[in-house]
Design a protein around this motif. Sequence first.
Motif, short mmCIF file in Angstrom:
data_model
loop_
_atom_site.label_atom_id
_atom_site.label_comp_id
_atom_site.label_asym_id
_atom_site.label_seq_id
_atom_site.Cartn_x
_atom_site.Cartn_y
_atom_site.Cartn_z
N UNK A 50 0.84 -1.20 0.00
CA UNK A 50 0.00 0.00 0.00
C UNK A 50 0.89 1.26 0.00
N UNK A 51 1.95 1.22 0.79
CA UNK A 51 2.87 2.36 0.84
C UNK A 51 3.62 2.50 -0.48
N UNK A 52 4.07 1.38 -1.04
CA UNK A 52 4.80 1.40 -2.32
C UNK A 52 3.91 1.96 -3.43
N UNK B 51 -1.18 7.29 1.53
CA UNK B 51 -1.45 5.89 1.87
C UNK B 51 -2.46 5.76 3.01
N UNK B 52 -2.86 6.88 3.60
CA UNK B 52 -3.80 6.83 4.71
C UNK B 52 -3.19 6.32 6.00
N UNK B 53 -1.91 6.59 6.20
CA UNK B 53 -1.20 6.16 7.41
C UNK B 53 -0.69 7.38 8.17
N UNK B 54 -0.36 7.16 9.41
CA UNK B 54 0.35 8.21 10.16
C UNK B 54 1.82 8.21 9.71
N UNK B 55 2.49 9.31 9.98
CA UNK B 55 3.91 9.40 9.64
C UNK B 55 4.72 8.34 10.40
N UNK C 248 4.22 4.94 8.85
CA UNK C 248 5.01 4.71 7.64
C UNK C 248 6.48 4.43 7.98
N UNK C 249 7.00 5.18 8.95
CA UNK C 249 8.43 5.01 9.32
C UNK C 249 8.71 3.61 9.85
N UNK C 250 7.70 2.98 10.42
CA UNK C 250 7.86 1.61 10.90
C UNK C 250 8.24 0.68 9.74
N UNK C 251 7.68 0.94 8.56
CA UNK C 251 7.95 0.09 7.40
C UNK C 251 9.15 0.59 6.59
N UNK D 84 15.17 4.24 1.42
CA UNK D 84 14.70 2.85 1.52
C UNK D 84 13.40 2.69 0.73
N UNK D 85 12.51 3.67 0.85
CA UNK D 85 11.23 3.59 0.14
C UNK D 85 11.45 3.69 -1.37
N UNK D 86 12.31 4.61 -1.79
CA UNK D 86 12.59 4.76 -3.22
C UNK D 86 13.10 3.45 -3.83
N UNK D 87 14.04 2.82 -3.15
CA UNK D 87 14.62 1.60 -3.71
C UNK D 87 13.61 0.45 -3.69
N UNK D 88 12.73 0.45 -2.68
CA UNK D 88 11.68 -0.57 -2.65
C UNK D 88 10.72 -0.40 -3.82
N UNK D 89 10.39 0.86 -4.16
CA UNK D 89 9.51 1.13 -5.30
C UNK D 89 10.14 0.61 -6.59
N UNK D 90 11.41 0.92 -6.78
CA UNK D 90 12.09 0.51 -8.02
C UNK D 90 12.20 -1.01 -8.11
#
Lengths: 214, 214
Positions: free
Chosen positions: B30-32, B56-60, B63-66, B72-78
Amino acid sequence: MPTPTTTPATPRPTRSRAGGYAKGRARRLQIIDAATELYAEQGYRGTSLRDVAARAGLSHPGLLHHFPTMEALLLAVLEHRDAEDVERFALAEAHGVEALQRLVELAEWNQARPGIVELFVVLSAEATAPDHPAHPYFTHRYELAVATTTQAFVAARGAGRLRDDVDPDVAGHRVVALMDGLQVQWLYRRDAVDMAAELRDAIDGLLLEPLPRA
Amino acid sequence: MPTPTTTPATPRPTRSRAGGYAKGRARRLQIIDAATELYAEQGYRGTSLRDVAARAGLSHPGLLHHFPTMEALLLAVLEHRDAEDVERFALAEAHGVEALQRLVELAEWNQARPGIVELFVVLSAEATAPDHPAHPYFTHRYELAVATTTQAFVAARGAGRLRDDVDPDVAGHRVVALMDGLQVQWLYRRDAVDMAAELRDAIDGLLLEPLPRA
């Protein structure tokens, strides 16, 4: 390359005192140069007017005097680049095979100025978003680039220079796409990619006789 | 297209309670998806983790938990996008003319997902800056894309399918550049550009017999 249709909504150079025109013009150029560097490094959306003021060595209000909005500065940067290219290569006056030759010369010149290539690669990508302030500019720029390149191939056919199996419309789209794609590859591997040579070779493959060598 | 060499430094899915793995995995996806949309719209540099959390409808903190960092998020998306493409088209297993055919199929599939094309156009432009966190990823991606496409043309030659006057190295660079350039044109004029048809036509022009039609 094509000139923009959009007219930047920027104020005229200041003339607060004698010599003010020249001074205001120099200050505007200084701001445009700083913005060009920053947009190329981090995109328009990653750059604030405060960033540009700091890079140009001005105060924030000092910058706002020349460019009251981010959009005005962005459009001034784009217009400035286009004006330089048009002047340098007299692109508007070339036709047929001569216009194709100018495209190769433009690619050669671009290889000496990676910052400007970065500027256009980053902004043209960002501006695919319909709400980006440069979206109309780049929409028009692409239409005009494809149209003028197609026209060059049409004129080459009229002059008996184009291979029979080449469709000028397809060639127009394709040469513009190739230039853009080569720019991205070149920015990642400047030692491995020769944009001008690749473009020249691709155009030569469409003509009955290769482009003249400098 | 190529798989990334970079491994995202993201935590494993949470397993705080029964069913936690599946739930953590769903939350990560969902975050990706939210980050994919935002990067495509406004670039990585224009997107904060707070923006992604809101989309994503999450708290900040949620999101940081994931994803503890933007990188880290950018590379997970790619990595997520590459894994999907590889799975869908089994690109790694195709050779020669079959691999070229897969490129055309990928372009066809891309025409149904403009958001993903925007994502790659915007990020690959931004990441030309050497300090961008995706710079190593895209440097490698281009090297691998050019190398695998060149290899496909080499294999096509071995199978007697390539025109004699085509250099596989040149064709490899050029086809990748053409795909990239067509993507940008297509994002500006979706009604006027057929990426897959243009790519197929360009590849056909390099082969002794055209690619098989679906």
